[in-house]
Design a protein around this motif. Structure first.
Motif, mmCIF file in Angstrom:
data_model
loop_
_atom_site.group_PDB
_atom_site.id
_atom_site.type_symbol
_atom_site.label_atom_id
_atom_site.label_comp_id
_atom_site.label_asym_id
_atom_site.label_seq_id
_atom_site.Cartn_x
_atom_site.Cartn_y
_atom_site.Cartn_z
ATOM 1 N N ALA B 105 62.251 116.680 92.489
ATOM 2 C CA ALA B 105 62.268 116.715 93.961
ATOM 3 C C ALA B 105 61.051 115.986 94.535
ATOM 4 C CB ALA B 105 62.290 118.170 94.437
ATOM 5 N N ILE B 106 59.875 116.242 93.965
ATOM 6 C CA ILE B 106 58.653 115.589 94.471
ATOM 7 C C ILE B 106 58.677 114.099 94.161
ATOM 8 C CG2 ILE B 106 56.154 115.436 94.116
ATOM 9 C CD1 ILE B 106 56.138 118.451 93.739
ATOM 10 N N GLY B 107 59.204 113.760 92.984
ATOM 11 C CA GLY B 107 59.287 112.345 92.602
ATOM 12 C C GLY B 107 60.231 111.548 93.476
ATOM 13 N N ARG B 108 61.229 112.236 94.057
ATOM 14 C CA ARG B 108 62.250 111.527 94.832
ATOM 15 C C ARG B 108 62.026 111.595 96.343
ATOM 16 N NH1 ARG B 108 65.818 108.262 92.702
ATOM 17 N NH2 ARG B 108 67.481 108.972 94.069
ATOM 18 N N SER B 109 61.347 112.661 96.797
ATOM 19 C CA SER B 109 61.247 112.862 98.248
ATOM 20 C C SER B 109 59.795 112.809 98.710
ATOM 21 C CB SER B 109 61.883 114.215 98.619
ATOM 22 O OG SER B 109 61.386 114.664 99.844
ATOM 23 N N ARG B 110 59.520 111.884 99.601
ATOM 24 C CA ARG B 110 58.157 111.758 100.126
ATOM 25 C C ARG B 110 57.779 113.005 100.923
ATOM 26 N NH1 ARG B 110 56.930 106.409 103.359
ATOM 27 N NH2 ARG B 110 57.534 105.510 101.388
ATOM 28 N N LEU B 111 58.749 113.550 101.669
ATOM 29 C CA LEU B 111 58.480 114.727 102.487
ATOM 30 C C LEU B 111 58.085 115.911 101.608
ATOM 31 C CD1 LEU B 111 58.576 116.190 105.262
ATOM 32 C CD2 LEU B 111 60.957 116.735 104.754
ATOM 33 N N LEU B 112 58.895 116.158 100.552
ATOM 34 C CA LEU B 112 58.585 117.273 99.658
ATOM 35 C C LEU B 112 57.251 117.057 98.955
ATOM 36 C CD1 LEU B 112 61.952 118.306 97.974
ATOM 37 C CD2 LEU B 112 60.418 119.732 99.315
ATOM 38 N N ALA B 113 56.962 115.785 98.607
ATOM 39 C CA ALA B 113 55.675 115.487 97.970
ATOM 40 C C ALA B 113 54.539 115.830 98.917
ATOM 41 C CB ALA B 113 55.624 114.015 97.567
ATOM 42 N N ASP B 114 54.701 115.478 100.199
ATOM 43 C CA ASP B 114 53.647 115.771 101.182
ATOM 44 C C ASP B 114 53.476 117.272 101.392
ATOM 45 O OD1 ASP B 114 53.041 113.152 101.528
ATOM 46 O OD2 ASP B 114 54.284 112.869 103.319
ATOM 47 N N VAL B 115 54.596 118.017 101.342
ATOM 48 C CA VAL B 115 54.521 119.463 101.586
ATOM 49 C C VAL B 115 53.935 120.200 100.375
ATOM 50 C CG1 VAL B 115 55.923 121.540 101.975
ATOM 51 C CG2 VAL B 115 56.418 119.451 103.260
ATOM 52 N N LEU B 116 54.425 119.856 99.164
ATOM 53 C CA LEU B 116 54.095 120.670 97.992
ATOM 54 C C LEU B 116 52.906 120.162 97.182
ATOM 55 C CD1 LEU B 116 57.725 121.391 96.723
ATOM 56 C CD2 LEU B 116 56.197 122.952 97.907
ATOM 57 N N GLN B 117 52.732 118.837 97.145
ATOM 58 C CA GLN B 117 51.729 118.297 96.231
ATOM 59 C C GLN B 117 50.302 118.785 96.515
ATOM 60 O OE1 GLN B 117 53.202 114.663 94.694
ATOM 61 N NE2 GLN B 117 51.127 113.902 94.391
ATOM 62 N N PRO B 118 49.874 118.846 97.801
ATOM 63 C CA PRO B 118 48.505 119.338 98.039
ATOM 64 C C PRO B 118 48.291 120.743 97.492
ATOM 65 C CG PRO B 118 49.424 118.376 100.028
ATOM 66 C CD PRO B 118 50.537 118.448 99.046
ATOM 67 N N LEU B 119 49.306 121.602 97.658
ATOM 68 C CA LEU B 119 49.221 122.971 97.154
ATOM 69 C C LEU B 119 49.073 122.971 95.635
ATOM 70 C CD1 LEU B 119 49.602 126.044 97.778
ATOM 71 C CD2 LEU B 119 52.034 125.665 97.393
ATOM 72 N N PHE B 120 49.912 122.185 94.975
ATOM 73 C CA PHE B 120 49.869 122.125 93.509
ATOM 74 C C PHE B 120 48.536 121.550 93.024
ATOM 75 C CE2 PHE B 120 54.765 121.758 93.426
ATOM 76 C CZ PHE B 120 54.871 123.141 93.443
ATOM 77 N N GLU B 121 48.042 120.547 93.730
ATOM 78 C CA GLU B 121 46.795 119.907 93.286
ATOM 79 C C GLU B 121 45.602 120.854 93.418
ATOM 80 O OE1 GLU B 121 46.589 117.144 91.568
ATOM 81 O OE2 GLU B 121 48.753 117.052 91.743
ATOM 82 N N VAL B 122 45.692 121.808 94.359
ATOM 83 C CA VAL B 122 44.617 122.795 94.507
ATOM 84 C C VAL B 122 44.676 123.819 93.367
ATOM 85 C CG1 VAL B 122 43.823 124.725 95.942
ATOM 86 C CG2 VAL B 122 44.364 122.527 97.003
ATOM 87 N N VAL B 123 45.897 124.254 93.017
ATOM 88 C CA VAL B 123 46.058 125.324 92.018
ATOM 89 C C VAL B 123 45.948 124.776 90.589
ATOM 90 C CG1 VAL B 123 47.601 127.153 91.197
ATOM 91 C CG2 VAL B 123 47.480 126.638 93.635
ATOM 92 N N ARG B 124 46.396 123.533 90.389
ATOM 93 C CA ARG B 124 46.518 122.968 89.036
ATOM 94 C C ARG B 124 45.214 122.982 88.226
ATOM 95 N NH1 ARG B 124 47.508 117.576 86.663
ATOM 96 N NH2 ARG B 124 46.871 116.581 88.606
#
Lengths: 226, 281
Positions: B105-124
């Protein structure tokens, strides 16, 4: 399928590749587009396929604006566009599955036999030669039964003998299934073998459209230089 | 010249015989290497060798072997193994489903990447094992907390590998399917998912390894059963052969699950040129 392009400008990002394109592609003909590297031949095909919206002007297919890809306008790529995890037969079956054709196995084997690859149906793309892979791509394109086939230097990477065989096969298949073909090449000899008409493309637009039966190699080269 | 011709025209049987001989020789080297390591272990522990490192406190291979045989005769050993496996398979299974799904989903959708990626990058960057206190606070039972830790540890490697694999797919595959009439669902099912499988399995391989590290650590900290709990308990009652048996059991289980993922990956990506070569060898 008939294409009409008027005042078309094409490009990627901030750069225009080709501008001021005016061209008509007649229904059922083989129009070969020749031009040097970077003059926008592949870009033109992508626009006709609906993969690249024009920045200016309009592209009509049978009088309707082109607004995205469609199975009626299949594009055959220069590079390897087969799915490497699917056998030759299953690559062709994909086009049939999209059309919801029943008995896909039999039909896909028929298309592969048409391009002379009946015996290699079970092989994966990696187990085929470059020429055989292009023939599978051609079979997949034909299986989609498009009304226009857009071919982007499909034989460019093949050796002379295989290329001659593929050119003859294309002419034979076109005789049997007379779809409109727009074929892009930088090889003037190939253009004269295949074309009903030859369009000479430069970054400024279409320099000339010549009847292939009357045109000479020198005439085409002269238009290219111009 | 004649000698060269004779060499190049050697019968194929001799070549395959030579290859078989080479294969046996390689296995002989590997087994000898293992046997030498066990012998060295026996020598330094039975001889109470104290260099800078103190081997006199470690049990000998013979003592570990006796303890292993004893434990294999007791039901609690199998209950521990089963408990750890259930935790791993549950946490890893949830991580695989969510990691692959969200990675695509993140690889295909820019919107989902913008919504979820910052959260994941903080927790990862937070090591999963550092989340044990949070897991204890969040979940009503230890069991759920351990599965959560296992899930978190496997989730990020799977997510990141899947996202990279999806973004690295050649656009020509997708374009080719679009121009023969394939829609979004068809592209996802026929191009994106199978095309991303090599990257997905890289993530799964890393994920299963990391999740073993975390499940054992979590069991040591807050478990009531499981191989990690049993190993730590053996240490606290100064049962060193028991500790070594626990370590060997963890190693064997880790190898079994990693090898299963590797094997599944090789099967799922048998079309890759390297795997095709292996099949024809």
């Amino acid at each position: 399928m008939r294409f009409e392009l008027s005042g078309v400008t094409l490009g990627y990002g901030g750069d225009a590749v080709v501008g001021g394109l005016d061209l008509e592609v007649r229904s059922g003909e083989i129009l070969v587009v020749v031009g040097g590297s970077g003059c926008g031949k592949s870009t033109l095909l992508r626009a006709l396929a609906g993969l690249l919206p024009p920045r200016g002007g309009r592209i009509l297919a049978d009088g309707q604006p082109v607004r995205g890809p469609s199975s009626e306008r299949a594009l055959m790529f220069q590079e390897d566009a087969l799915l490497p995890w699917r056998s030759a037969r299953r690559n062709v079956e994909l086009a049939l599955a999209i059309r919801k054709v029943p008995d896909r196995r039999r039909h896909s084997e028929r298309w592969l036999a048409e391009v002379g690859l009946g015996e290699h149906a079970a092989r994966l793309p990696a187990q085929l030669s470059g020429g055989q892979r292009q023939r599978v791509q051609l079979a997949r394109t034909l299986a989609a039964q498009p009304r226009a086939i857009l071919m982007d230097e499909p034989f460019g990477a093949l050796d002379a003998q295989t290329r001659a065989g593929m050119q003859q096969m294309l002419l034979d298949l076109h005789r049997a299934n007379p779809a409109t073909v727009v074929f892009v090449t930088h090889d003037v000899d190939e253009a004269l073998i295949l074309a009903d008409r030859v369009a000479v493309l430069t970054p400024r637009g279409v320099e000339a459209v010549l009847d292939a039966s009357a045109a000479t190699k020198e005439e085409i080269l002269c238009s290219l230089r111009a | 010249m004649t000698a060269l011709l004779e060499q190049t025209q050697a019968p194929p049987a001799a070549t395959s015989g030579g290859r078989r001989g080479g294969y046996r020789a390689r296995w002989a080297v590997r087994l000898t290497s293992l046997a030498a390591a066990v012998l060295a272990w026996q020598w330094v522990t039975a001889g109470d060798v104290r260099l800078w490192v103190r081997f006199d406190r470690l049990p000998t291979p013979v003592e570990v072997w006796r303890e292993l045989v004893r434990q294999l005769g007791e039901p609690v050993h199998y209950e521990d193994v089963a408990q750890s496996l259930v935790r791993i398979l549950t946490g890893f299974g949830i991580a695989a489903v969510l990691g692959i799904g969200l990675g695509i989903a993140i690889g295909r959708s820019r919107l989902l990447a913008d919504v979820l990626q910052p959260l994941f990058e903080v927790v990862r960057p937070i090591p999963a094992i550092a989340l044990v206190p949070v897991a204890i606070l969040l979940f009503p039972t230890n069991e759920q907390g351990i599965v959560f830790i296992t899930f978190v540890s496997a989730f990020f490697p799977i997510l990141v590998s899947t996202r990279h694999a999806v973004r690295a797919l050649p656009t020509v595959w997708e374009d080719a399917i679009a121009t023969i009439g394939g829609g979004r669902i068809r592209t996802l099912a026929s191009v994106v998912l199978p095309g991303a499988l090599p990257g997905v399995f890289s993530g799964l391989s890393v994920g299963i390894g990391v999740s073993w590290i975390c499940v054992i650590s979590a069991e040591m900290i807050s478990g009531d059963y499981g191989v990690g709990y049993r190993t730590w308990k053996a240490y606290t009652i100064v049962d060193y052969p028991g500790v070594l048996v626990g370590m060997l059991t963890i190693g064997a289980l880790g190898w079994l699950t990693s090898a299963s993922v590797e094997r599944a990956g090789r099967w799922a990506t048998r079309w890759l040129p390297a795997n095709l070569k292996d099949r024809t060898r």
